[in-house]
Every structure is written in C-alpha cells, then in structure tokens.
Design an enzyme around this catalytic site. Structure first.
Site, mmCIF file in Angstrom:
data_model
loop_
_atom_site.group_PDB
_atom_site.id
_atom_site.type_symbol
_atom_site.label_atom_id
_atom_site.label_comp_id
_atom_site.label_asym_id
_atom_site.label_seq_id
_atom_site.Cartn_x
_atom_site.Cartn_y
_atom_site.Cartn_z
ATOM 1 N N HIS A 149 -10.182 0.968 2.221
ATOM 2 C CA HIS A 149 -9.694 2.300 2.628
ATOM 3 C C HIS A 149 -10.861 3.236 2.940
ATOM 4 O O HIS A 149 -10.773 4.070 3.847
ATOM 5 C CB HIS A 149 -8.850 2.942 1.515
ATOM 6 C CG HIS A 149 -7.398 2.538 1.535
ATOM 7 N ND1 HIS A 149 -6.603 2.645 2.646
ATOM 8 C CD2 HIS A 149 -6.606 2.035 0.555
ATOM 9 C CE1 HIS A 149 -5.382 2.223 2.358
ATOM 10 N NE2 HIS A 149 -5.346 1.845 1.092
ATOM 11 N N HIS A 194 -9.226 -3.923 -1.692
ATOM 12 C CA HIS A 194 -8.242 -3.135 -0.936
ATOM 13 C C HIS A 194 -8.663 -1.656 -0.889
ATOM 14 O O HIS A 194 -8.639 -1.033 0.173
ATOM 15 C CB HIS A 194 -6.865 -3.298 -1.605
ATOM 16 C CG HIS A 194 -5.750 -2.506 -0.991
ATOM 17 N ND1 HIS A 194 -4.639 -3.102 -0.430
ATOM 18 C CD2 HIS A 194 -5.570 -1.154 -0.870
ATOM 19 C CE1 HIS A 194 -3.833 -2.138 0.024
ATOM 20 N NE2 HIS A 194 -4.368 -0.955 -0.236
ATOM 21 N N GLU A 195 -9.075 -1.124 -2.060
ATOM 22 C CA GLU A 195 -9.424 0.308 -2.118
ATOM 23 C C GLU A 195 -10.718 0.603 -1.359
ATOM 24 O O GLU A 195 -10.807 1.621 -0.670
ATOM 25 C CB GLU A 195 -9.528 0.779 -3.571
ATOM 26 C CG GLU A 195 -8.238 0.662 -4.390
ATOM 27 C CD GLU A 195 -7.008 1.260 -3.738
ATOM 28 O OE1 GLU A 195 -7.151 2.234 -2.975
ATOM 29 O OE2 GLU A 195 -5.895 0.737 -3.959
ATOM 30 N N CYS A 228 0.855 -1.187 0.000
ATOM 31 C CA CYS A 228 0.000 0.000 0.000
ATOM 32 C C CYS A 228 0.888 1.234 0.000
ATOM 33 O O CYS A 228 1.885 1.285 0.715
ATOM 34 C CB CYS A 228 -0.883 -0.026 1.252
ATOM 35 S SG CYS A 228 -1.994 1.382 1.389
#
Ligand code: ZN
Length: 184
Positions: free
Chosen positions: A150, A146-147, A104
C-alpha cells in the site's frame, strides 16, 4: 490509546492515494503523526482489519499498523497487540512463496489468491522513535507484504496471479466453510 481518537474514512480502490508512493516520516514525534497513529489504531479496530496503511485513510505517509486477530474476515489469524510501524522496509525474504486468500478494506467484497513470500525479515521505526528489526512468517508475513505494498501504491489485486481466483465475499464464505468442514 487516547479517548479522542476518531474513526477515519477509508478510501477505496481507484482513489489516487492508493496508487501513489507514500513519503517517509521524518519526525515520529510530530503531533499530527502521533494523532494519526491513534486514529488509525481506532479505525483498524473498529473496521475489524488485520492491518491498515496510512494511504487507506488518504494520508500519503509511510505508516502502517499490523493488528492480526481472528475474526469473521480471517478466522485463523494469530492474536497480537496492534503494532504501529513507521517507514517499514523489507530486508530479506524466503525463497518460498505460498498462495492464500487476501482481501482489503479498500477493496470491499472481493477476495483473491495472492502469492507471497512465506517469511520476511524487516525493519521499522516504532512509536518511541526506536528502530526495530523483526521477522514474520506465514499469515503475518502476508499482512506485512500487503501493507507495505500500500505504501508503494500497489493493491493486492495487482498481485493476484490468476484473475480467475477472484471471488465475492459471499462465495469466499462458502469456500471457508467447506474448508472448515474438511478439517473437522
Ligand atoms: Zn489493503
């Protein structure tokens, strides 16, 4: 992309923006939101990222970019045009889960093995304000999970199943090179 796009500063692990739930974007055509998209596109390209979420540039809004391309960080990433996704939401996932390496831009120098769904169906609003439904598999499915994490204040470190798999970038490069030798 407009030529006045600027390079945004990336916040790193521990910053409050990376721990908060980001808020929905109600007006896609808002000038500030449109400028943010240009700046994030520029920033993700410059930083060789395969994805970027607004909280990583200290903006707590539900906006991500998926920009997969092969580079030294991810040699086998598929090529695609950088795609802006507003208010992305996962609709359904595969039962199948696979572990693979993740890093990341907000957690520099660290990689870890993260289990993710191998297939996801999701929706988002595009830059033109239209709703899009899409399906991703494998690496791209990993990036979108993953995004979106966030946007919910979750870093990939919280998804690492076994902390013993955490490696530094230097050790990761050794692993990747060994894998390449195995293949050839
Ligand atoms: Zn990240």
């Amino acid at each position: 992309m407009v030529d006045k796009a600027k390079l945004l500063e990336l916040v790193q692990l521990g910053h409050p923006s990376l721990k908060a739930r980001a808020t929905e974007i109600s007006d896609v055509f808002d000038a500030q939101v449109q400028a943010l998209m240009d700046d994030m596109l520029y920033t993700v390209t410059q930083s060789k990222g395969v994805g970027l979420a607004a909280p990583q540039v200290d903006v707590s809004k539900r906006l991500i970019i998926v920009a997969s391309h092969p580079n030294e960080r991810y040699p086998h990433a598929p090529v695609m045009a950088p795609t802006i996704m507003i208010n992305p939401e996962i609709l359904s996932t595969s039962d199948a889960i696979e572990s693979d390496w993740e890093g990341c831009l907000s957690v520099p120098g660290i990689r870890g093995l993260v289990p993710r769904f191998t297939h996801v169906r999701f929706k988002f609003t595009n830059r033109q304000g239209l709703e899009v439904i899409e399906e991703y598999s494998d690496f791209l499915a990993r990036v979108i999970q993953h995004e979106i994490d966030h946007l919910d204040g979750i870093s990939f470190l919280e998804r690492v199943a076994d902390l013993k798999t955490l490696v530094s970038e230097i050790e990761f490069q050794k692993i990747i090179r060994a894998r390449e030798r195995h293949k050839s």
